[in-house]
Motif scaffolding. Structure first.
Motif, PDB file in Angstrom:
ATOM      1  N   GLY A 227     -61.303  52.239  77.473  1.00 14.24           N
ATOM      2  CA  GLY A 227     -62.054  50.803  77.886  1.00 14.24           C
ATOM      3  C   GLY A 227     -62.619  50.354  76.733  1.00 14.24           C
ATOM      4  O   GLY A 227     -62.944  49.195  76.379  1.00 14.24           O
ATOM      5  N   GLN A 228     -63.418  51.494  75.957  1.00 16.61           N
ATOM      6  CA  GLN A 228     -64.350  51.103  74.789  1.00 16.61           C
ATOM      7  C   GLN A 228     -63.391  50.338  73.803  1.00 16.61           C
ATOM      8  O   GLN A 228     -63.896  49.285  73.154  1.00 16.61           O
ATOM      9  N   ILE A 229     -62.228  51.021  73.478  1.00 15.90           N
ATOM     10  CA  ILE A 229     -61.357  50.501  72.438  1.00 15.90           C
ATOM     11  C   ILE A 229     -60.863  49.020  72.768  1.00 15.90           C
ATOM     12  O   ILE A 229     -60.866  47.890  71.868  1.00 15.90           O
ATOM     13  N   PHE A 230     -60.446  48.701  74.058  1.00 15.27           N
ATOM     14  CA  PHE A 230     -60.104  47.461  74.525  1.00 15.27           C
ATOM     15  C   PHE A 230     -61.156  46.623  74.187  1.00 15.27           C
ATOM     16  O   PHE A 230     -61.073  45.200  73.571  1.00 15.27           O
ATOM     17  N   THR A 231     -62.481  46.982  74.688  1.00 12.89           N
ATOM     18  CA  THR A 231     -63.595  46.143  74.466  1.00 12.89           C
ATOM     19  C   THR A 231     -63.858  45.669  72.976  1.00 12.89           C
ATOM     20  O   THR A 231     -64.217  44.633  72.673  1.00 12.89           O
TER      21      THR A 231
END
Ligand code: NDP
Ligand code: 5RP
Length: 507
Positions: A227-231
Motif C-alpha cells: 500500500g505504501q509503495i502504491f501510494t
C-alpha cells in the motif's frame, strides 16, 4: 436558456441514487422511480440526512404519477435520466413511458449501453420529437455523488444549448482541464467513448492487480508495504495521480477496524473471482474487445485482462483442474533480495508503459471508429474529460496526450490514428521496455500471473517490428487456401492482400 427545476431519474441503484442526491444538492427537485421500491426509499432516507437535499427527492411507484410529477408546461422540455442495467430495461422503460412523453422531452441515458442500441432508441424517439442522448458516466458511485466524468453524445443543438450548461454544473472538475464534460459527437458516440473508457480501465485493473500479485508472491511484501509503495507511486512521475494506483494504496492498508492492524486486512478475505463478465451484468469489456477486432485495432492488453477475468469467475473449474495438474505456484524470488529497490523501480516503469499500452489500444479504437463513422470526436477533449472523476484518470498520461491531440486538431492535420507514433510516447516506451521485459521474465520464472503485462510486452514488440514470424503464417495461408501474399522486394505499403500465389504442394 433552459433551466431545469425538476429532473426525473429512473433507476435508484448505486449510480442513479447518488446522482439523485447530487442533483438535489444543486437545487433540483428530483422525481425518482425504480422497479425496486426499497432502493427509492433508501435514497429518500439519505436525502433526509442533509439540509440541502432534504425534501428534494420524491419517490414514485408507477410511471403515470412519475411522469405527471413534472410541471407539464409543454413549452419546457422535461429531462429524464436513465441509470439502469443495460439491454432490454431501457426498451421496457421507453415502452412504459411512451404515452406520457411530450415533444421536446429529453432522455439522458446514463447507463453503460451498447452504442448501437442507443442509436436505435435515438431513431425511435426522434419519431416522437423526443431527444435521446446516450451519456457515459464514469467514476463509480462515489463520483456519481460528487460529480462524474460525463461523455454525452447525440443531437448537437440539444447538447450544446440545453444539456451542457446543466451538465457543466454537476460534472467532475479538474485543475488542469476544467469541467469533465464535453459534447462527444453525434449518434451513439457518447456511449462508445464510455465503453472504450471501460476497456482501458479493464486493462489497467489487470496491470495493477498483477503488480500487486508480484509484490505479494515474489517479494513477500505485506499489504501495508505494498500500500505504501502504491501510494508513493501515485504521488509522482509517470503514475502521478493515477486513480487505480492511488486507491490500490488505500485497499492494501485498509483494516477492518480503522488503523488497528490486529483487526486484519479487508483485502485478505476477498475471493479471487471477478464475475461481471460471466453473469452479464457488465458488457463494456466484451464490447470493447468485439469492437477492437471489428475495426482492426490490436488490443491485446485489454483482451488479456478480459480473459483473465472470465477465467477467474469460474472458480469451480479452476479447483478441479488444480487437482489434475501439478503446475507451479507463484513463489518468493530470492534473487531479488539484493536488488529489491531496483526491481520496484522496474515494476513501476513496467506498470506505466503497460497502462500506456491500454490507453493506446483504447484511444486508437475511438479514433478508428470516429473516422469510419464521421463522428469527428476530438480526442483532446476525451483526454481532457478523463482528467477527473473517472477510473482511467492518470495525470501524466493526460499531460502527455492532450496537448499533442490538441495541436493536431488545431492544425487541421490528418487525425492521429496511432498514439504509439507520437515521439514522446515512443520515447517513454523505449525507455521502460527493458524494465517491462525484466519484470515479465522474472514473473514467469517465479510463477506469478502476468497476462496483461506479458500481452503489453508482446504488443510493443510486434507493433514495432518489421520482421514478424507472420511471414511463415502468410505462406501457410497461401499453401492451404491460396490466400496470396506480398513480396518483400515490392515494398507494398497498403493494407491489402498481396497478388502473389505459389503452388506449394509438389505434384
Ligand atoms: N456501478 C458503477 O460503478 C457504474 C455503473 N454504470 C452503469 O450505470 C447503470 C446503473 O448502474 P448501478 O447503479 O451500478 O446499477 P444498480 O444495479 O445498482 O442499479 C440499477 C437499478 O435499475 C433498476 N432497474 C433495472 N431494470 C429496470 C427497469 N426496467 N425499470 C426501472 N428500474 C430498473 C435495478 O433494479 P433491479 O436490481 O431490480 O434490476 C436497479 O435498482 C448501469 O448501466 C451501469 O452499467 C456506469 C458507471 C459506473
Ligand atoms: O462503468 C464503470 C466504471 O467506469 C463500472 O465501474 C463498471 O462496473 C466496470 O465495468 P466492467 O465490469 O465492465 O469492467
Amino acid at each position: 436558456m433552459t433551466k431545469f427545476s425538476r429532473i426525473g431519474i429512473i433507476g435508484a441503484g448505486s449510480m442513479g441514487g447518488n446522482m439523485s442526491l447530487l442533483f438535489a444538492e444543486h437545487g433540483l427537485q428530483v422525481s425518482l422511480y425504480d422497479v425496486k421500491q426499497e432502493s427509492v426509499q433508501a435514497v429518500i432516507d439519505m436525502a433526509k440526512e442533509q439540509d440541502n437535499t432534504r425534501d428534494k427527492v420524491t419517490g414514485y411507484k408507477d410511471y403515470e404519477t412519475f411522469m405527471k410529477s413534472f410541471n407539464n408546461d409543454k413549452q419546457q422540455p422535461r429531462l429524464l435520466v436513465f441509470s439502469i442495467t443495460h439491454g432490454h430495461p431501457a426498451d421496457d422503460v421507453l415502452a412504459s413511458i411512451r404515452q406520457y412523453l411530450n415533444k421536446g422531452d429529453i432522455i439522458l441515458d446514463g447507463g453503460n449501453e451498447w452504442y448501437l442500441d442507443t442509436e436505435r432508441r435515438q431513431k425511435e424517439m426522434d419519431k416522437l420529437g423526443v431527444y435521446f442522448i446516450g451519456m457515459g458516466v464514469s467514476g463509480g458511485y462515489q463520483s456519481a455523488r460528487r460529480g462524474a466524468s460525463l461523455s454525452p453524445g447525440g443531437n448537437k443543438d440539444i447538447l450544446d444549448n440545453v444539456l451542457l450548461p446543466f451538465l457543466r454544473t454537476v460534472c467532475a472538475k479538474s485543475e488542469k482541464g476544467g469541467e469533465c464534460v464535453t459534447n462527444i459527437g453525434p449518434a451513439g458516440s457518447g456511449h462508445y467513448v464510455k465503453m472504450v473508457h471501460n476497456g482501458i480501465e479493464q486493462g489497467m485493473l489487470s496491470i495493477v492487480c498483477e503488480a500487486w500479485g508480484i509484490f505479494h508472491a515474489l517479494l513477500g511484501f505485506s499489504e501495508d508495504d505494498i500500500g505504501q509503495i502504491f501510494t508513493d507511486w501515485s504521488t509522482k512521475s509517470e503514475l502521478n495521480n493515477n486513480f487505480l494506483i492511488k486507491i490500490g494504496g488505500d485497499i492494501c492498508t485498509r483494516h477492518y477496524k480503522g488503523d488497528d492492524p490486529s483487526s486484519g486486512h479487508v483485502l485478505d478475505d476477498i475471493e479471487d473471482k471477478v464475475v461481471q463478465d460471466a453473469d452479464n451484468t457488465e458488457g463494456t469489456g466484451v464490447w470493447s474487445l468485439q469492437e477492437a477486432a471489428q475495426v482492426h485495432i490490436s488490443a491485446p492488453t485489454i483482451a488479456a485482462a478480459h480473459l483473465l477475468r472470465i477465467a477467474s469467475a469460474n472458480r469451480p473449474d479452476r479447483i478441479e483442474f488444480e487437482k489434475l495438474v501439478k503446475l507451479e505456484k507463484p513463489r518468493l524470488a530470492d534473487v531479488l533480495k539484493e536488488k529489491t529497490e531496483e526491481f520496484i523501480e522496474d515494476l513501476r516503469g513496467a506498470v506505466y508503459i503497460s497502462i500506456m499500452a491500454s490507453f493506446a489500444q483504447g484511444c486508437n479504437l475511438i479514433s478508428a471508429t470516429s473516422h469510419a463513422k464521421k463522428w469527428k470526436i476530438k480526442m483532446s477533449e476525451v483526454i481532457r474529460i478523463w482528467r477527473a472523476g473517472c477510473i482511467v484518470q492518470s495525470d501524466y498520461i493526460a499531460d502527455l496526450l492532450q496537448p499533442l491531440y490538441l495541436e493536431n486538431e488545431k492544425a487541421n492535420d490528418e487525425p492521429i490514428t496511432n498514439i504509439l507514433l507520437l515521439k514522446p510516447v515512443a520515447a517513454d516506451i523505449e525507455k521502460y521496455y527493458p524494465a517491462l521485459k525484466r519484470v515479465v521474465l522474472l514473473a514467469i520464472e517465479y510463477g506469478a500471473h502476468v497476462p496483461a503485462l506479458t500481452a503489453s510486452l508482446e504488443y510493443f514488440k510486434y507493433v514495432s517490428s518489421t520482421e514478424l514470424p507472420t511471414q511463415f503464417m502468410e505462406a501457410e495461408l497461401d499453401y492451404f487456401g491460396a490466400h496470396s501474399y506480398d513480396l518483400k522486394s515490392e515494398h507494398a505499403m497498403n493494407i491489402k492482400k498481396g497478388p502473389h500465389h505459389y503452388e506449394w504442394k509438389k505434384p
